[in-house]
Design an enzyme around this catalytic site. Sequence first.
Site, PDB file in Angstrom:
ATOM      1  N   LYS A 167      10.680   1.105   8.451  1.00  0.00           N
ATOM      2  CA  LYS A 167      10.879   2.118   9.354  1.00  0.00           C
ATOM      3  C   LYS A 167      12.347   2.918   8.443  1.00  0.00           C
ATOM      4  O   LYS A 167      12.307   4.135   8.669  1.00  0.00           O
ATOM      5  CB  LYS A 167      11.445   1.895  10.564  1.00  0.00           C
ATOM      6  CG  LYS A 167      10.183   1.382  11.406  1.00  0.00           C
ATOM      7  CD  LYS A 167       9.573   2.858  12.039  1.00  0.00           C
ATOM      8  CE  LYS A 167       8.329   2.542  13.072  1.00  0.00           C
ATOM      9  NZ  LYS A 167       7.816   3.716  13.438  1.00  0.00           N
TER      10      LYS A 167
ATOM     11  N   SER B 259       4.193  -5.165   7.947  1.00  0.00           N
ATOM     12  CA  SER B 259       5.142  -4.023   8.155  1.00  0.00           C
ATOM     13  C   SER B 259       6.779  -4.201   8.746  1.00  0.00           C
ATOM     14  O   SER B 259       7.739  -3.490   8.807  1.00  0.00           O
ATOM     15  CB  SER B 259       4.743  -3.064   8.941  1.00  0.00           C
ATOM     16  OG  SER B 259       4.186  -3.705  10.527  1.00  0.00           O
TER      17      SER B 259
END
Length: 419
Positions: A64, A318
């Site tokens: 992110k 992720s």
Amino acid sequence: MATVTDPTRTPFAGPSLDEIEAARAIVGRVARQTPLESSRFLAEVLGAPVLLKCENLQRTGSYKIRGAYHRLSKLTAEERERGVVAASAGNHAQGVAFAARELGIHATIFMPVGVAIPKFQATRAYGADVVLSGSIVDETLRAAAEFAEQTGAVLIPPFDHPDVVAGQGTLGLELLDEAPDVATIVVPIGGGGLISGVASAVKQRAHREGRSIRVIGVQAANAAAYPASLAAGEPTDIAPVPTIADGIAVSRPGALNFAIIRDAVDEVVTVTEDDIARAMLVLMERAKLVVEPAGAAAVAAILAGHVPADGTTIAILSGGNIDPLLMQRVIGNGLAASDRYLKLTIMLPDRPGQLARIAELLAGVNANVVEVLHTRHGRGLQLSQVELDVSVETRGTEHRQQVIAALRTAGYDPVVDDE
């Protein structure tokens, strides 16, 4: 499982390859090039080479930071002066807080009331003002939007913005540089920011080079907005069921993200809670990697048989921001899903030696007892009965069946808690 339209179609709805390459120079100021590790175990499962892209080792613990930093870097001086606001249960919050600190921008982050304490503490440690509001992320998002309207702070969306998509797309360029022969890339999907960025980058470069790369998206079955939306031909709201993969639990796809995924992603598949727990356990045991549930979705898809064995495959991990208490529960679920943890309830006659007899039978089949509860006070018990709840470690499906068979052969009727 949802099949998407022709992935060779260009241009895509999102950022161009040139824009993603320009974003890479900006994102590179803060994001590290995370390791790309090979996995022999997963290669044996899939029947083709498997590489793990370790964004769980990224700064702030997830990818992110890429989209957040790129978006904030594009703000004007006047916008920076107004500050930024975001809403998130964890990874986006930390990415925005970190990016704001690096760029000297004041950040206010709204998080759900029940957010995991480590994520709350990490976000605040990056210098952001943290406001707890709402019991679910949708309520938290509304609170952040109201704050932006009242104060003039710039709302930083978690996925539905071209600058965010371009920032996440830098990961796709990194993959192609590290593994130029990649045939398939498997990506977790929540709102769609990561996969829309990765797919935009790899599909456009592959088109330019005259070759093809398959991109497969993975959603948690309990929060799978994309299969329904792709079937409907437009972003569609769903009512998500609680999932351990809260990082990808989104009730509606992003509009921009949907358009890119529709055109650039080959397939979207779903995985169960047990699939995710099993994947996390495999990553801990086989790869020595701590990955949060959402971050393990790509590996879960491989283990569940949703990925074709067609050349080198990359699974994107992720994120790695997981509450230790959740990890404890997930490990237990993962062991059970892998037939390595067995809970049994056995009704016994209330006479001496029965508990010792059960222990003897379990020892005879090499099952290690983890926990025992022996009670005369269970609901529905006869005066001559006791209830034995026993948890044992097993070595897999065959050993599990051997344990149950040994008890039944001895005249007992064990009830397995997942049957």
